[in-house]
Design a protein around this motif. Structure first.
Motif, PDB file in Angstrom:
ATOM      1  N   TYR A  12       0.560  -1.186  -0.166  1.00 14.54           N
ATOM      2  CA  TYR A  12       0.164  -0.202   0.729  1.00 14.54           C
ATOM      3  C   TYR A  12       0.478   1.525  -0.013  1.00 14.54           C
ATOM      4  O   TYR A  12       0.210   2.337  -0.511  1.00 14.54           O
ATOM      5  CB  TYR A  12      -0.770  -0.190   0.990  1.00 14.54           C
ATOM      6  CG  TYR A  12      -2.152  -0.755   0.854  1.00 14.54           C
ATOM      7  CD1 TYR A  12      -3.215  -0.107  -0.384  1.00 14.54           C
ATOM      8  CD2 TYR A  12      -2.409  -1.874   1.962  1.00 14.54           C
ATOM      9  CE1 TYR A  12      -4.530  -0.747   0.156  1.00 14.54           C
ATOM     10  CE2 TYR A  12      -3.469  -3.040   1.097  1.00 14.54           C
ATOM     11  CZ  TYR A  12      -4.389  -2.622   0.305  1.00 14.54           C
ATOM     12  OH  TYR A  12      -5.063  -2.948   0.195  1.00 14.54           O
ATOM     13  N   GLN A  30      -7.591   3.968 -10.987  1.00  6.64           N
ATOM     14  CA  GLN A  30      -9.132   3.741 -10.285  1.00  6.64           C
ATOM     15  C   GLN A  30      -9.108   2.918  -9.460  1.00  6.64           C
ATOM     16  O   GLN A  30      -9.807   2.918  -7.961  1.00  6.64           O
ATOM     17  CB  GLN A  30      -9.308   2.855 -11.692  1.00  6.64           C
ATOM     18  CG  GLN A  30      -9.727   4.189 -11.969  1.00  6.64           C
ATOM     19  CD  GLN A  30     -10.082   3.659 -13.939  1.00  6.64           C
ATOM     20  OE1 GLN A  30     -10.406   1.946 -14.431  1.00  6.64           O
ATOM     21  NE2 GLN A  30     -10.477   4.068 -14.555  1.00  6.64           N
ATOM     22  N   GLN A  31      -8.381   1.777  -8.950  1.00  4.10           N
ATOM     23  CA  GLN A  31      -8.280   0.982  -8.124  1.00  4.10           C
ATOM     24  C   GLN A  31      -7.526   1.279  -6.513  1.00  4.10           C
ATOM     25  O   GLN A  31      -8.158   1.382  -5.708  1.00  4.10           O
ATOM     26  CB  GLN A  31      -6.706  -0.444  -8.760  1.00  4.10           C
ATOM     27  CG  GLN A  31      -7.869  -1.294  -8.793  1.00  4.10           C
ATOM     28  CD  GLN A  31      -8.714  -2.071  -8.799  1.00  4.10           C
ATOM     29  OE1 GLN A  31      -8.779  -2.336  -7.020  1.00  4.10           O
ATOM     30  NE2 GLN A  31      -9.924  -2.336  -9.462  1.00  4.10           N
ATOM     31  N   ALA A  49      -5.897   1.395 -15.151  1.00  3.13           N
ATOM     32  CA  ALA A  49      -6.205   1.194 -14.047  1.00  3.13           C
ATOM     33  C   ALA A  49      -6.387   0.935 -12.853  1.00  3.13           C
ATOM     34  O   ALA A  49      -6.791   0.663 -11.754  1.00  3.13           O
ATOM     35  CB  ALA A  49      -6.864  -0.618 -14.997  1.00  3.13           C
ATOM     36  N   ALA A  50      -4.588   0.426 -12.758  1.00  5.19           N
ATOM     37  CA  ALA A  50      -4.190   0.852 -11.109  1.00  5.19           C
ATOM     38  C   ALA A  50      -4.543   1.984 -10.999  1.00  5.19           C
ATOM     39  O   ALA A  50      -5.155   1.859  -9.798  1.00  5.19           O
ATOM     40  CB  ALA A  50      -2.753   1.068 -11.426  1.00  5.19           C
ATOM     41  N   TRP A  92       0.095   7.029  -6.388  1.00  5.86           N
ATOM     42  CA  TRP A  92      -1.001   7.685  -6.307  1.00  5.86           C
ATOM     43  C   TRP A  92      -0.946   8.955  -6.812  1.00  5.86           C
ATOM     44  O   TRP A  92      -0.796  10.028  -7.270  1.00  5.86           O
ATOM     45  CB  TRP A  92      -2.272   6.854  -5.107  1.00  5.86           C
ATOM     46  CG  TRP A  92      -2.959   8.271  -5.621  1.00  5.86           C
ATOM     47  CD1 TRP A  92      -4.493   7.951  -5.968  1.00  5.86           C
ATOM     48  CD2 TRP A  92      -3.630   9.322  -4.311  1.00  5.86           C
ATOM     49  NE1 TRP A  92      -5.443   8.930  -5.368  1.00  5.86           N
ATOM     50  CE2 TRP A  92      -4.631   9.761  -4.640  1.00  5.86           C
ATOM     51  CE3 TRP A  92      -3.141   9.628  -3.225  1.00  5.86           C
ATOM     52  CZ2 TRP A  92      -5.190  10.334  -4.011  1.00  5.86           C
ATOM     53  CZ3 TRP A  92      -3.671  10.917  -2.909  1.00  5.86           C
ATOM     54  CH2 TRP A  92      -4.722  11.154  -3.222  1.00  5.86           C
ATOM     55  N   SER A 151      -9.807   3.359  -5.427  1.00  6.18           N
ATOM     56  CA  SER A 151     -11.004   2.681  -4.506  1.00  6.18           C
ATOM     57  C   SER A 151     -10.061   2.729  -2.903  1.00  6.18           C
ATOM     58  O   SER A 151     -11.073   3.098  -1.711  1.00  6.18           O
ATOM     59  CB  SER A 151     -11.359   2.047  -5.195  1.00  6.18           C
ATOM     60  OG  SER A 151     -11.962   1.166  -4.482  1.00  6.18           O
ATOM     61  N   LYS A 152      -8.964   1.536  -3.848  1.00 11.74           N
ATOM     62  CA  LYS A 152      -8.324   0.922  -2.176  1.00 11.74           C
ATOM     63  C   LYS A 152      -8.296   2.567  -1.184  1.00 11.74           C
ATOM     64  O   LYS A 152      -8.500   2.255  -0.088  1.00 11.74           O
ATOM     65  CB  LYS A 152      -7.160   0.370  -2.524  1.00 11.74           C
ATOM     66  CG  LYS A 152      -7.825  -1.235  -2.982  1.00 11.74           C
ATOM     67  CD  LYS A 152      -6.969  -1.765  -3.983  1.00 11.74           C
ATOM     68  CE  LYS A 152      -7.109  -3.175  -4.502  1.00 11.74           C
ATOM     69  NZ  LYS A 152      -7.892  -3.447  -3.602  1.00 11.74           N
TER      70      LYS A 152
END
Length: 82
Positions: free
Chosen positions: A7, A70-71, A67-68, A14, A74-75
């Motif tokens: 994470y 977007q994940q 795609a990562a 991110w 969310s995460k």
């Protein structure tokens, strides 16, 4: 068994994606550029594909990076309860 990603690495990715570059992300995170870059490279290695690609003086997301991202949104929101 090692989880598919860390994470901390996801968070650094991110920030890089949001800031549009490693240098700007490093400034925001108050970290060395080399450290942030290494964290993102490690995430890419763990996932098995490139998440960012150079574009002019910055970076843009690859299809996998989109795609990562977007994940990550969310995460990280769930993890930070945002």
């Amino acid at each position: 068994m090692k989880p598919p990603f860390n994470y901390k690495h996801l968070y650094y990715f991110w920030v890089v994606a949001k800031e549009g570059g490693i240098s700007r992300a490093a400034d925001k995170l108050d970290m060395a550029v080399q450290t942030v870059s290494a964290q993102v490279r490690e995430l890419e290695r763990d996932l098995g594909y490139a998440l960012l690609k150079p574009a002019g003086r910055g970076l843009v997301l690859t299809d996998a990076g989109l795609a990562a991202m977007q994940q990550a949104d969310s995460k990280l929101c769930k993890l930070l309860m945002l």
